[in-house]
Design a protein around this motif. Sequence first.
Motif, PDB file in Angstrom:
ATOM      1  N   MET A 157      72.033-105.781  12.573  1.00  0.00           N
ATOM      2  CA  MET A 157      71.215-104.650  12.555  1.00  0.00           C
ATOM      3  C   MET A 157      71.900-103.458  13.774  1.00  0.00           C
ATOM      4  O   MET A 157      72.033-103.916  14.734  1.00  0.00           O
ATOM      5  CB  MET A 157      69.757-104.560  12.919  1.00  0.00           C
ATOM      6  N   ALA A 158      72.113-102.457  13.065  1.00  0.00           N
ATOM      7  CA  ALA A 158      72.827-101.385  14.252  1.00  0.00           C
ATOM      8  C   ALA A 158      71.694-100.821  15.074  1.00  0.00           C
ATOM      9  O   ALA A 158      70.471-100.950  14.856  1.00  0.00           O
ATOM     10  CB  ALA A 158      73.189-100.221  13.425  1.00  0.00           C
ATOM     11  N   GLU A 159      72.094-100.561  16.308  1.00  0.00           N
ATOM     12  CA  GLU A 159      71.054-100.041  17.272  1.00  0.00           C
ATOM     13  C   GLU A 159      70.535 -98.554  17.090  1.00  0.00           C
ATOM     14  O   GLU A 159      69.433 -98.313  17.208  1.00  0.00           O
ATOM     15  CB  GLU A 159      71.917 -99.740  18.671  1.00  0.00           C
ATOM     16  N   HIS A 160      71.149 -98.039  16.081  1.00  0.00           N
ATOM     17  CA  HIS A 160      70.731 -96.477  15.787  1.00  0.00           C
ATOM     18  C   HIS A 160      71.119 -96.276  14.295  1.00  0.00           C
ATOM     19  O   HIS A 160      72.131 -96.892  13.526  1.00  0.00           O
ATOM     20  CB  HIS A 160      71.530 -95.428  16.686  1.00  0.00           C
ATOM     21  N   LYS A 205      72.075 -90.441   5.857  1.00  0.00           N
ATOM     22  CA  LYS A 205      72.279 -91.032   4.579  1.00  0.00           C
ATOM     23  C   LYS A 205      73.440 -90.915   3.770  1.00  0.00           C
ATOM     24  O   LYS A 205      74.155 -91.701   3.088  1.00  0.00           O
ATOM     25  CB  LYS A 205      70.977 -90.813   3.701  1.00  0.00           C
ATOM     26  N   GLU A 206      74.217 -89.690   4.210  1.00  0.00           N
ATOM     27  CA  GLU A 206      75.366 -89.429   3.440  1.00  0.00           C
ATOM     28  C   GLU A 206      76.593 -90.256   3.823  1.00  0.00           C
ATOM     29  O   GLU A 206      77.230 -90.894   3.013  1.00  0.00           O
ATOM     30  CB  GLU A 206      75.961 -87.993   3.620  1.00  0.00           C
ATOM     31  N   ALA A 207      76.439 -90.772   5.281  1.00  0.00           N
ATOM     32  CA  ALA A 207      77.561 -91.559   5.797  1.00  0.00           C
ATOM     33  C   ALA A 207      77.441 -92.902   5.418  1.00  0.00           C
ATOM     34  O   ALA A 207      78.361 -93.744   5.091  1.00  0.00           O
ATOM     35  CB  ALA A 207      77.511 -91.533   7.248  1.00  0.00           C
ATOM     36  N   ALA A 208      76.166 -93.549   5.370  1.00  0.00           N
ATOM     37  CA  ALA A 208      75.792 -94.812   4.627  1.00  0.00           C
ATOM     38  C   ALA A 208      76.401 -94.743   3.118  1.00  0.00           C
ATOM     39  O   ALA A 208      76.774 -95.827   2.822  1.00  0.00           O
ATOM     40  CB  ALA A 208      74.110 -94.947   4.746  1.00  0.00           C
ATOM     41  N   TYR A 209      75.818 -93.793   2.406  1.00  0.00           N
ATOM     42  CA  TYR A 209      76.431 -93.664   0.970  1.00  0.00           C
ATOM     43  C   TYR A 209      77.876 -93.976   0.812  1.00  0.00           C
ATOM     44  O   TYR A 209      78.612 -94.888   0.268  1.00  0.00           O
ATOM     45  CB  TYR A 209      75.769 -92.420   0.248  1.00  0.00           C
ATOM     46  N   GLN A 210      78.555 -93.224   1.833  1.00  0.00           N
ATOM     47  CA  GLN A 210      80.126 -93.072   1.709  1.00  0.00           C
ATOM     48  C   GLN A 210      80.769 -94.430   2.193  1.00  0.00           C
ATOM     49  O   GLN A 210      81.633 -94.954   1.491  1.00  0.00           O
ATOM     50  CB  GLN A 210      80.796 -92.224   2.585  1.00  0.00           C
TER      51      GLN A 210
END
Length: 296
Positions: free
Chosen positions: A1-4, A8-13
């Motif tokens: 799990m990431a700290e931060h 959502k756009e970056a996660a999608y890409q």
Amino acid sequence: MAEHSIPKEAAYQIINDELMLDGNPRLNLASFVTTWMEPECDKLIMSSINKNYVDMDEYPVTTELQNRCVNMIARLFNAPLGDSEAAMGVGTVGSSEAIMLAGLAFKRKWQNKRRAAGLPTDSPNIVTGANVQVCWEKFARYFEVELKEVKLREGYYVMDPAKAVEMVDENTICVAAILGSTLNGEFEDVKTLNDLLAEKNKETGWDTPIHVDAASGGFIAPFLYPELEWDFRLPLVKSINVSGHKYGLVYAGIGWVIWRNKEDLPDELIFHINYLGADQPTFTLNFSKGNITIHS
């Protein structure tokens, strides 16, 4: 799990770019899966993807659509039903779940009959051809049933009905015939199997039944070979499974299992839940699931 978290756009890409390394579904000829549907089907799926199908009280129309499918398929397979009689069956996640449910029904019926006669119930077996799909091996291993396979031979790549009946004994919960072999698409001779097994049942006093795995042939035989007797026209055929995604224009993940009569599905396998107030009978290996496959 990431700290931060990330936008959502970056996660999608990121995920979309990773998925580009997958094969192209439109070019996939290597599996029993249709990879394209009409745009109207996509719209129906997306408009229903947020419904939890198990909540029948909340989504009664979705339940009705499944029931219509079950009744249409049962009549297509010549189930002995009256004009207004409801068929016994259920929608599943492909034929694998359907086979698990059918196998469980056979095992429980065999156990109940043996217990009533004061006989042991610790060594059930099932007879199939060596050409069966892996889901039959899964059923046997997961639910502790011996798998007795009829070996294939040169020039004959499906189950030999005579050899299958020879392998039947008092502990056989059913003989599984394949309508559309995974290896070559060939139909096994269910009619001959029924006739030979009926003779053996008469001689021994057993009532060994037949299941037909019609995953790959159930929506072909009724239309191209309507005179072929493989379905509920044969008295020993007690259940049939079929897939929806092996024939074209349907995404993967939809199947059905149909029983000949209500008596062929032991009532103790059906759970009755009332979380939302009304009685909801359910027979499935899953609980929560999206209803996108219902609309497929």
